[in-house]
Scaffold this motif. Sequence first.
Motif, PDB file in Angstrom:
ATOM      1  N   ARG A  47      98.523  11.131  55.303  1.00 26.26           N
ATOM      2  CA  ARG A  47      98.253  11.388  53.903  1.00 26.26           C
ATOM      3  C   ARG A  47      99.095  12.562  53.415  1.00 26.26           C
ATOM      4  O   ARG A  47      99.196  13.588  54.070  1.00 26.26           O
ATOM      5  CB  ARG A  47      96.761  11.720  53.727  1.00 26.26           C
ATOM      6  N   ASP A  48      99.670  12.343  52.243  1.00 25.80           N
ATOM      7  CA  ASP A  48     100.454  13.392  51.612  1.00 25.80           C
ATOM      8  C   ASP A  48      99.502  14.445  51.042  1.00 25.80           C
ATOM      9  O   ASP A  48      98.656  14.125  50.202  1.00 25.80           O
ATOM     10  CB  ASP A  48     101.286  12.764  50.483  1.00 25.80           C
ATOM     11  N   PRO A  49      99.588  15.710  51.472  1.00 23.30           N
ATOM     12  CA  PRO A  49      98.665  16.732  50.958  1.00 23.30           C
ATOM     13  C   PRO A  49      98.930  17.099  49.506  1.00 23.30           C
ATOM     14  O   PRO A  49      98.100  17.731  48.857  1.00 23.30           O
ATOM     15  CB  PRO A  49      98.924  17.933  51.882  1.00 23.30           C
ATOM     16  N   GLU A  50     100.084  16.708  48.986  1.00 26.64           N
ATOM     17  CA  GLU A  50     100.413  17.059  47.605  1.00 26.64           C
ATOM     18  C   GLU A  50      99.945  15.998  46.621  1.00 26.64           C
ATOM     19  O   GLU A  50      99.173  16.275  45.716  1.00 26.64           O
ATOM     20  CB  GLU A  50     101.927  17.277  47.470  1.00 26.64           C
ATOM     21  N   CYS A  51     100.374  14.754  46.794  1.00 25.02           N
ATOM     22  CA  CYS A  51     100.016  13.716  45.831  1.00 25.02           C
ATOM     23  C   CYS A  51      98.886  12.824  46.337  1.00 25.02           C
ATOM     24  O   CYS A  51      98.301  12.078  45.572  1.00 25.02           O
ATOM     25  CB  CYS A  51     101.230  12.862  45.469  1.00 25.02           C
ATOM     26  N   GLY A  52      98.577  12.878  47.648  1.00 25.75           N
ATOM     27  CA  GLY A  52      97.392  12.213  48.144  1.00 25.75           C
ATOM     28  C   GLY A  52      97.565  10.763  48.559  1.00 25.75           C
ATOM     29  O   GLY A  52      96.590  10.114  48.917  1.00 25.75           O
ATOM     30  N   PHE A  72     105.088  15.090  54.026  1.00 27.18           N
ATOM     31  CA  PHE A  72     105.067  14.671  52.625  1.00 27.18           C
ATOM     32  C   PHE A  72     105.764  13.330  52.473  1.00 27.18           C
ATOM     33  O   PHE A  72     106.620  12.971  53.293  1.00 27.18           O
ATOM     34  CB  PHE A  72     105.757  15.720  51.748  1.00 27.18           C
ATOM     35  N   CYS A  73     105.407  12.611  51.388  1.00 28.21           N
ATOM     36  CA  CYS A  73     105.984  11.296  51.164  1.00 28.21           C
ATOM     37  C   CYS A  73     107.411  11.407  50.659  1.00 28.21           C
ATOM     38  O   CYS A  73     108.191  10.479  50.781  1.00 28.21           O
ATOM     39  CB  CYS A  73     105.125  10.506  50.177  1.00 28.21           C
ATOM     40  N   SER A  74     107.756  12.534  50.067  1.00 29.51           N
ATOM     41  CA  SER A  74     109.110  12.686  49.528  1.00 29.51           C
ATOM     42  C   SER A  74     109.455  14.168  49.460  1.00 29.51           C
ATOM     43  O   SER A  74     108.577  15.035  49.571  1.00 29.51           O
ATOM     44  CB  SER A  74     109.205  12.066  48.127  1.00 29.51           C
ATOM     45  N   GLU A  76     110.385  15.620  46.823  1.00 30.77           N
ATOM     46  CA  GLU A  76     109.823  16.162  45.579  1.00 30.77           C
ATOM     47  C   GLU A  76     108.443  16.755  45.825  1.00 30.77           C
ATOM     48  O   GLU A  76     108.111  17.831  45.335  1.00 30.77           O
ATOM     49  CB  GLU A  76     109.729  15.073  44.501  1.00 30.77           C
ATOM     50  N   CYS A  77     107.630  15.999  46.588  1.00 28.86           N
ATOM     51  CA  CYS A  77     106.289  16.484  46.880  1.00 28.86           C
ATOM     52  C   CYS A  77     106.353  17.761  47.725  1.00 28.86           C
ATOM     53  O   CYS A  77     105.579  18.686  47.521  1.00 28.86           O
ATOM     54  CB  CYS A  77     105.476  15.409  47.589  1.00 28.86           C
ATOM     55  N   ARG A  78     107.266  17.791  48.673  1.00 32.24           N
ATOM     56  CA  ARG A  78     107.394  18.980  49.513  1.00 32.24           C
ATOM     57  C   ARG A  78     107.789  20.188  48.660  1.00 32.24           C
ATOM     58  O   ARG A  78     107.223  21.284  48.788  1.00 32.24           O
ATOM     59  CB  ARG A  78     108.446  18.735  50.591  1.00 32.24           C
TER      60      ARG A  78
HETATM   61 ZN   LIG Z   1     103.762  12.679  47.699  1.00 31.71          ZN
END
Ligand SMILES: [Zn+2]
Length: 91
Positions: A47-52, A72-74, A76-78
């Motif tokens: 699970r991405d901690p930023e966007c979920g 992170f998924c990307s 950008e999220c990081r």
């Molecule tokens: Zn994300």
Amino acid sequence: MFLRLLIFVVVVVLVYRAAKKWFGPDHSLSSGDTGAPPQSVDDEMIRDPECGIYFPQRSAVALDQRHQVLYFCSTECRDRYLARHSSEAPQ
Ligand SMILES: [Zn+2]
């Protein structure tokens, strides 16, 4: 005689291919909607901690923190995560 047989075989193969293309359901050619191939069984979903959202760890963007590694998924999220946490720190 042999040449006739060869031509016959070629024609049969071509007709078979054409029939398969026309009558068969086209999962092989219509590579439109499903992006990921079903070979990612060994992938762990994290699970991405930023966007979920959940995504396979293989495509994750890793961020080394001091005591843990975040995925992170990307990028950008990081970057968003980093920006949020670095903006909290100075004040
Ligand atoms: Zn994300």
